[in-house]
Design an enzyme around this catalytic site. Structure first.
Site: not given
Length: 307
Positions: A8, A12, A81, A94, A174
């Site tokens: 990815g 991030v 989302r 996902n 989380h």
């Protein structure tokens, strides 16, 4: 040469790749399905080597073969989302992405440790563990390192100390049911519960829980990536170097805290091969009840997976 792969190349993933290569302990491969994006970002980062002094290489690719032989694979791939999308729809999409990623990563790096970042991270870490068939020590997820970092920032500002003086303890999901543990959060060795009132501790905890949402509210069209990438890089470094550092991570539980067959944020020791030890804290009745309530939230998400 030792290698770490990042799956990815979004905010991030790319920022993580930058932080990893700047630490200079392994070559970095950044992979994405979109052609040109990982290549361009890797080329940009590589051109800082002379300025920053790192000697390892960073490569961008769309081919999983480039990740072959990775000691660590960090999975950041997944979608956020969208308006009108149910949690079940998000999980279904996902899940498909995670299935493809895990299969391809282990095809080329069967001995790798997997670090999962994709959300909802506790559930996606559980899914990666189930799909991979790996021992639980080799699959961990980002959770409390990031949440604890947020808590430490707010505690430090409240008490006028350096963030590094705070040893945070954040457990559970989380997400919204995350459990901050003031008795086990230390400030220069002293429990936070002895330094602030229960009301102030709750206030600080709520801000940590909502830390990501607060950033989204400011950005409007994005989410956090600087602190998440720093947190993941710290986890990867602990695993790669075999430091045995204690961190709060999403881990597969097998009886710890009375929980089995679930992934939840708990304090662990990270080292070579991933999870070296799960640390069992002596929780009181209230703390344990809150942790179990958080576990129920994750169990509900896991139940929605197609396994």
């Amino acid at each position: 040469m030792p290698k770490i792969s990042v799956i990815g190349a979004g905010n991030v993933g790319a920022t993580l790749a930058q932080r990893l290569i700047e630490k200079d302990f392994a070559d970095v491969v950044m992979l994405d399905v979109v052609e040109g994006i990982p290549q361009g970002k890797a080329l940009d980062i590589s051109q800082s080597a002379n300025v920053l002094g790192f000697s390892h290489t960073i490569t961008g690719s769309n081919d999983y073969a480039e990740t072959a032989g990775s000691e660590i694979v960090v999975i950041t791939a997944g979608i956020a989302r969208k308006p009108g999308m149910t949690r079940e729809e998000l999980l279904a999409i996902n899940q498909k992405i995670m299935t493809d990623v895990v299969s391809n990563c282990l095809k080329y790096s069967p001995e790798a440790t997997l670090v999962v970042v994709s959300n909802p991270v506790d559930t996606m870490t559980y899914l990666a563990w189930k799909l991979s068939g790996l021992p639980r020590k080799r699959v961990v997820g980002l959770s409390g390192v990031l949440d604890g970092g947020r808590l430490a920032t707010f505690v430090a500002r409240e008490l006028g100390v350096k963030p590094s003086a705070v040893t945070p303890c954040v457990m559970g999901e989380h997400g919204g049911s995350m459990v901050v543990m003031p008795r086990f959060t230390l400030v220069s060795g002293k429990p936070l519960s002895e330094l602030v009132s229960a009301e102030k501790a709750d206030e600080l905890a709520k801000r940590a829980v909502n830390g990501g949402a607060e950033i989204v509210a400011f950005l409007k069209t994005g989410s956090a990536f600087y602190a998440p990438s720093a947190s993941i890089a710290a986890m990867a470094e602990a695993i790669f170097t075999g430091s045995g550092k204690v961190m709060n991570c999403a881990a597969v539980l097998d009886g710890e805290y009375g929980l089995k067959n679930i992934v939840l944020g708990v304090p662990v020791k990270l080292g070579k091969g991933g999870l070296q030890e799960i640390i069992t804290l002596p929780l009181d009745g209230t703390e344990n009840a809150r942790l179990l309530a958080s576990a129920e939230v994750v169990k509900g998400q896991i139940a929605a997976l197609s396994l």
